[in-house]
Write a protein that holds these residues in place. Structure first.
Motif, PDB file in Angstrom:
ATOM      1  N   LEU A  39     -44.094   5.068 -29.360  1.00  0.00           N
ATOM      2  CA  LEU A  39     -43.096   5.542 -28.393  1.00  0.00           C
ATOM      3  C   LEU A  39     -42.043   4.456 -28.168  1.00  0.00           C
ATOM      4  CD1 LEU A  39     -42.128   7.660 -26.294  1.00  0.00           C
ATOM      5  CD2 LEU A  39     -43.532   6.460 -24.616  1.00  0.00           C
ATOM      6  N   TYR A  40     -42.518   3.231 -28.061  1.00  0.00           N
ATOM      7  CA  TYR A  40     -41.597   2.105 -27.867  1.00  0.00           C
ATOM      8  C   TYR A  40     -40.574   2.036 -28.998  1.00  0.00           C
ATOM      9  CZ  TYR A  40     -40.024  -2.700 -28.513  1.00  0.00           C
ATOM     10  OH  TYR A  40     -39.262  -3.795 -28.777  1.00  0.00           O
ATOM     11  N   HIS A  41     -41.061   2.060 -30.233  1.00  0.00           N
ATOM     12  CA  HIS A  41     -40.134   1.907 -31.360  1.00  0.00           C
ATOM     13  C   HIS A  41     -39.219   3.115 -31.517  1.00  0.00           C
ATOM     14  CE1 HIS A  41     -41.249  -1.925 -33.099  1.00  0.00           C
ATOM     15  NE2 HIS A  41     -42.497  -1.646 -32.796  1.00  0.00           N
ATOM     16  N   LEU A  42     -39.783   4.299 -31.377  1.00  0.00           N
ATOM     17  CA  LEU A  42     -38.935   5.483 -31.563  1.00  0.00           C
ATOM     18  C   LEU A  42     -37.872   5.568 -30.468  1.00  0.00           C
ATOM     19  CD1 LEU A  42     -41.434   8.264 -32.754  1.00  0.00           C
ATOM     20  CD2 LEU A  42     -40.103   6.654 -34.104  1.00  0.00           C
ATOM     21  N   THR A  43     -38.237   5.141 -29.259  1.00  0.00           N
ATOM     22  CA  THR A  43     -37.243   5.142 -28.186  1.00  0.00           C
ATOM     23  C   THR A  43     -36.172   4.098 -28.456  1.00  0.00           C
ATOM     24  OG1 THR A  43     -38.893   5.851 -26.588  1.00  0.00           O
ATOM     25  CG2 THR A  43     -36.890   4.883 -25.698  1.00  0.00           C
ATOM     26  N   LYS A  44     -36.608   2.921 -28.874  1.00  0.00           N
ATOM     27  CA  LYS A  44     -35.638   1.864 -29.192  1.00  0.00           C
ATOM     28  C   LYS A  44     -34.664   2.355 -30.267  1.00  0.00           C
ATOM     29  CE  LYS A  44     -35.414  -3.050 -30.557  1.00  0.00           C
ATOM     30  NZ  LYS A  44     -34.392  -2.950 -31.586  1.00  0.00           N
ATOM     31  N   MET A  45     -35.213   3.024 -31.273  1.00  0.00           N
ATOM     32  CA  MET A  45     -34.358   3.560 -32.336  1.00  0.00           C
ATOM     33  C   MET A  45     -33.339   4.538 -31.781  1.00  0.00           C
ATOM     34  SD  MET A  45     -37.152   4.313 -35.240  1.00  0.00           S
ATOM     35  CE  MET A  45     -38.157   2.975 -35.860  1.00  0.00           C
ATOM     36  N   TYR A  63     -35.680  -0.150 -39.485  1.00  0.00           N
ATOM     37  CA  TYR A  63     -34.547   0.077 -38.581  1.00  0.00           C
ATOM     38  C   TYR A  63     -33.253   0.316 -39.347  1.00  0.00           C
ATOM     39  CZ  TYR A  63     -36.902  -0.539 -34.111  1.00  0.00           C
ATOM     40  OH  TYR A  63     -37.699  -0.343 -33.023  1.00  0.00           O
ATOM     41  N   SER A  64     -33.072  -0.402 -40.457  1.00  0.00           N
ATOM     42  CA  SER A  64     -31.807  -0.204 -41.166  1.00  0.00           C
ATOM     43  C   SER A  64     -31.763   1.188 -41.784  1.00  0.00           C
ATOM     44  CB  SER A  64     -31.579  -1.288 -42.222  1.00  0.00           C
ATOM     45  OG  SER A  64     -32.560  -1.229 -43.226  1.00  0.00           O
ATOM     46  N   ARG A  65     -32.917   1.669 -42.215  1.00  0.00           N
ATOM     47  CA  ARG A  65     -32.958   3.013 -42.790  1.00  0.00           C
ATOM     48  C   ARG A  65     -32.677   4.076 -41.736  1.00  0.00           C
ATOM     49  NH1 ARG A  65     -36.282   5.342 -46.855  1.00  0.00           N
ATOM     50  NH2 ARG A  65     -36.914   7.442 -46.323  1.00  0.00           N
ATOM     51  N   VAL A  66     -33.354   3.952 -40.596  1.00  0.00           N
ATOM     52  CA  VAL A  66     -33.131   4.906 -39.507  1.00  0.00           C
ATOM     53  C   VAL A  66     -31.671   4.835 -39.056  1.00  0.00           C
ATOM     54  CG1 VAL A  66     -33.696   5.384 -37.093  1.00  0.00           C
ATOM     55  CG2 VAL A  66     -35.526   4.905 -38.720  1.00  0.00           C
ATOM     56  N   CYS A 114     -26.958  -0.081 -34.944  1.00  0.00           N
ATOM     57  CA  CYS A 114     -27.751  -1.086 -35.670  1.00  0.00           C
ATOM     58  C   CYS A 114     -26.950  -1.661 -36.838  1.00  0.00           C
ATOM     59  CB  CYS A 114     -29.044  -0.461 -36.189  1.00  0.00           C
ATOM     60  SG  CYS A 114     -30.034  -1.578 -37.198  1.00  0.00           S
ATOM     61  N   VAL A 115     -26.816  -2.994 -36.865  1.00  0.00           N
ATOM     62  CA  VAL A 115     -26.047  -3.617 -37.937  1.00  0.00           C
ATOM     63  C   VAL A 115     -26.945  -4.069 -39.089  1.00  0.00           C
ATOM     64  CG1 VAL A 115     -24.160  -4.357 -36.454  1.00  0.00           C
ATOM     65  CG2 VAL A 115     -26.108  -5.884 -36.799  1.00  0.00           C
ATOM     66  N   ALA A 116     -28.233  -3.750 -38.994  1.00  0.00           N
ATOM     67  CA  ALA A 116     -29.184  -4.041 -40.071  1.00  0.00           C
ATOM     68  C   ALA A 116     -29.233  -5.526 -40.416  1.00  0.00           C
ATOM     69  CB  ALA A 116     -28.854  -3.211 -41.316  1.00  0.00           C
ATOM     70  N   CYS A 117     -29.231  -6.370 -39.389  1.00  0.00           N
ATOM     71  CA  CYS A 117     -29.287  -7.812 -39.646  1.00  0.00           C
ATOM     72  C   CYS A 117     -30.699  -8.247 -40.023  1.00  0.00           C
ATOM     73  CB  CYS A 117     -28.784  -8.603 -38.447  1.00  0.00           C
ATOM     74  SG  CYS A 117     -29.727  -8.383 -36.920  1.00  0.00           S
ATOM     75  N   GLY A 118     -31.693  -7.454 -39.633  1.00  0.00           N
ATOM     76  CA  GLY A 118     -33.058  -7.768 -40.050  1.00  0.00           C
ATOM     77  C   GLY A 118     -33.745  -8.834 -39.220  1.00  0.00           C
ATOM     78  N   LEU A 119     -33.122  -9.253 -38.120  1.00  0.00           N
ATOM     79  CA  LEU A 119     -33.756 -10.267 -37.280  1.00  0.00           C
ATOM     80  C   LEU A 119     -35.061  -9.753 -36.674  1.00  0.00           C
ATOM     81  CD1 LEU A 119     -32.736 -13.179 -36.496  1.00  0.00           C
ATOM     82  CD2 LEU A 119     -31.100 -11.800 -37.682  1.00  0.00           C
ATOM     83  N   CYS A 120     -35.145  -8.438 -36.469  1.00  0.00           N
ATOM     84  CA  CYS A 120     -36.364  -7.848 -35.912  1.00  0.00           C
ATOM     85  C   CYS A 120     -37.541  -8.086 -36.853  1.00  0.00           C
ATOM     86  CB  CYS A 120     -36.168  -6.361 -35.638  1.00  0.00           C
ATOM     87  SG  CYS A 120     -35.342  -5.446 -36.954  1.00  0.00           S
ATOM     88  N   GLU A 121     -37.252  -7.991 -38.132  1.00  0.00           N
ATOM     89  CA  GLU A 121     -38.321  -8.185 -39.117  1.00  0.00           C
ATOM     90  C   GLU A 121     -38.802  -9.626 -39.103  1.00  0.00           C
ATOM     91  OE1 GLU A 121     -37.773  -6.138 -42.704  1.00  0.00           O
ATOM     92  OE2 GLU A 121     -38.915  -7.543 -43.920  1.00  0.00           O
ATOM     93  N   GLN A 122     -37.829 -10.540 -39.005  1.00  0.00           N
ATOM     94  CA  GLN A 122     -38.187 -11.955 -38.981  1.00  0.00           C
ATOM     95  C   GLN A 122     -38.993 -12.294 -37.740  1.00  0.00           C
ATOM     96  OE1 GLN A 122     -35.428 -15.087 -40.488  1.00  0.00           O
ATOM     97  NE2 GLN A 122     -35.157 -15.496 -38.326  1.00  0.00           N
TER      98      GLN A 122
END
Lengths: 385, 142
Positions: free
Chosen positions: A311-317, A344-347, A324-332
């Motif tokens: 729920l957290y992630h889907l809401t954030k999305m 996130y970049s795909r969504v 979303c600029v797809a910087c990928g900092l979330c992954e790091q």
């Protein structure tokens, strides 16, 4: 209309050196009072954002170092949250394309005041995950070499062999491997090396604000207007095409990946777009009374703790994917190594396509969620989809 | 003839000014419609944060009906058109998550359309019944 310049005093320098010299001249011209720029730490194993006011301190500044500690839009937000006094002059922020785009989104979201800022973007070869970067620097013992490898991979210095057995980009951060916005087209001024002959650095001036800077520097740096580097467009398109294909092929099982989430909120903290001071998704609002946990478990038979990670992630999305600029900092930032950058970049891509919106492409384009058209999105009202 | 025993459970987020009043009219006009819908009244479809829809889906609701005023008739001028964008985003996210966007319906139903409200609920119940129960109902790891 964008203009390109070659810079007389930078001819023959390697790109990082040319960028340093350019920034030095910029500081000296008085057009800006300080530059925000990535710089090697004293220990030389990391690269951090530094606000440099003294030209002498530009040694070690290295925007192309293939590591990104934060999305610099966070730092820019700190520097431009309130107006500067008139005589304080301006700040030039030297930013990766994803950072330029994040700053533009934050300007639109009224989190950054653009008046005191110049955005200086540059061609980005991508970055390693911080851990990977540190390991590589330690192994090689030379940060310059690590940077050189990435630049070389990108295909500027040597013609890229299209059919190379292993994809050399596969070691970059997930979001970078899929990035198609690696040139800073929406900055005020953009430092370009892709496709430039004899390693020289070119200066693109896409905006009117950038013209002011270019004019301030014209005499000092020996700017000389040229046609855009001939090989540039071709090389950019080659990389872009390759990555568009990679985007299509990229498959990620979103729900099963997200099951590893421990809801640490790191991805939200580092996200440049998640600016809300009070987030809907704070633990106090997502949590329940002890009694309710028990009731939920009884209802479903079992519940995962912590609850509501999906729920957290889907809401954030839903809240930030359109920007979303797809910087990928979330992954790091993810301690569980969930491929959030890819997710996130795909969504984000799919959401943005609905509105033909590219985050950070232009200050004029309205945010998709703050506007609407009277006739649009018929598929939403059609029950089948 | 064998009949499925599956009774879809549908959550309706209805705007106070149009669809909720439409549902009310269906009731006062004694129009029959399936009792599978549980209605939550909102002031405007534009005030519905997608998190509420996600929450009920993840909790196992079989469908969500979002009801607002017809375009141009929003009590708050354009809340419904903003809602349409949010629902578009929501459906796109659901699709990427491998969930079924067709469990979420957006309909414009005015205060005078009691019969249309009843029809919509019937249509939705039929559709979701054919679709089957929400697989997330049994999913504990979300």
């Amino acid at each position: 209309m964008s203009r390109s310049f070659s810079v007389g005093e930078l001819k023959g320098l390697d790109v990082p050196e040319a960028i340093r010299k350019f920034l030095g001249t910029l500081l000296e011209s008085g057009a800006v009072k300080a530059v925000l720029v990535p710089k090697h730490t004293p220990a030389n194993n990391m690269v951090t954002q530094v606000l440099v006011a003294d030209r002498e301190k530009l040694d070690g500044a290295d925007p192309l170092a293939p590591v990104q500690m934060i999305n610099a839009a966070h730092a820019v937000r700190e520097l431009a949250k309130e107006p500067l006094e008139q005589n304080e002059g301006k700040i030039a922020a030297v930013l990766r394309p994803c950072e330029v785009r994040a700053v533009i989104e934050l300007i639109k979201l009224k989190q950054i005041l653009p008046d005191s800022l110049y955005l200086i973007g540059y061609d980005c070869p991508g970055v390693y995950d911080v851990k990977e970067y540190r390991d590589r620097v330690e192994a090689v013992g030379d940060a310059d070499k690590v940077r050189g490898e990435v630049l070389e991979q990108f295909g500027n210095l040597k013609e890229r062999k299209a059919e190379a057995a292993a994809d050399p980009e596969a070691v970059l951060r997930g979001a970078c491997q899929l990035c198609t916005h690696f040139t800073a087209d929406s900055a005020d001024l953009s430092l370009c090396w892709i496709g430039a002959e004899d390693h020289s650095l070119l200066v693109n001036v896409p905006s009117e604000k950038g013209e002011q800077l270019a004019q301030a520097m014209e005499g000092a740096a020996g700017l000389e207007e040229i046609r855009e580097a001939p090989g540039r467009t071709k090389q950019i398109e080659a990389v872009r095409d390759r990555r568009l294909k990679a985007q299509e092929q990229d498959q990620v099982e979103l729900l099963s990946e997200l099951q590893a989430c421990i809801r640490c909120y790191n991805c939200r903290e580092v996200c440049p777009i998640c600016y809300c001071k009070e987030c809907l998704l704070i633990p106090a609002k997502m949590g329940y009374s002890s009694e309710r946990y028990l009731r939920r478990a009884q209802k479903k038979g079992q519940i995962k703790m912590p609850v509501d990670t999906v729920l957290y992630h889907l809401t954030k999305m839903n809240h930030m994917a359109s920007s979303c600029v797809a910087c990928g900092l979330c992954e790091q930032a993810c301690p569980m190594d969930i491929p959030l950058g890819r997710i996130y970049s795909r969504v984000g891509r799919h959401v943005q396509a609905l509105f033909d919106y590219v985050p950070g492409r232009s200050l004029e384009e309205e945010l998709p969620v703050t506007t609407f058209k009277e006739e649009e999105l018929p598929q939403v009202e059609d029950i089948k989809r | 003839m064998e009949r499925s025993t599956f009774e879809p459970r549908i959550i309706g987020f209805l705007c106070n000014w149009c669809t909720y009043a439409g549902a009310d009219l269906a009731g006062t006009s004694r129009i029959q419609y399936p009792p599978n819908i549980r209605i939550i009244r909102m002031m405007c479809s534009g005030s519905l944060d997608p998190t509420y829809v996600l929450k009920v889906l993840l909790e196992g609701a079989d469908g969500v009906l979002i009801g607002g005023c017809h375009p141009g008739e929003c009590h708050y001028i354009s809340g419904n058109l903003k809602a349409r964008r949010r629902v578009a985003i929501l459906k796109s996210v659901l699709q990427d998550a491998g969930l079924e966007p067709e469990r979420v319906w957006l309909r414009w139903i005015s205060a005078s359309e009691g019969a249309y409200f009843a029809e919509t609920v019937q249509e939705m119940v039929d559709h979701i019944r054919a679709l089957g129960p929400n697989p997330l109902k049994l999913e504990w790891a979300v």
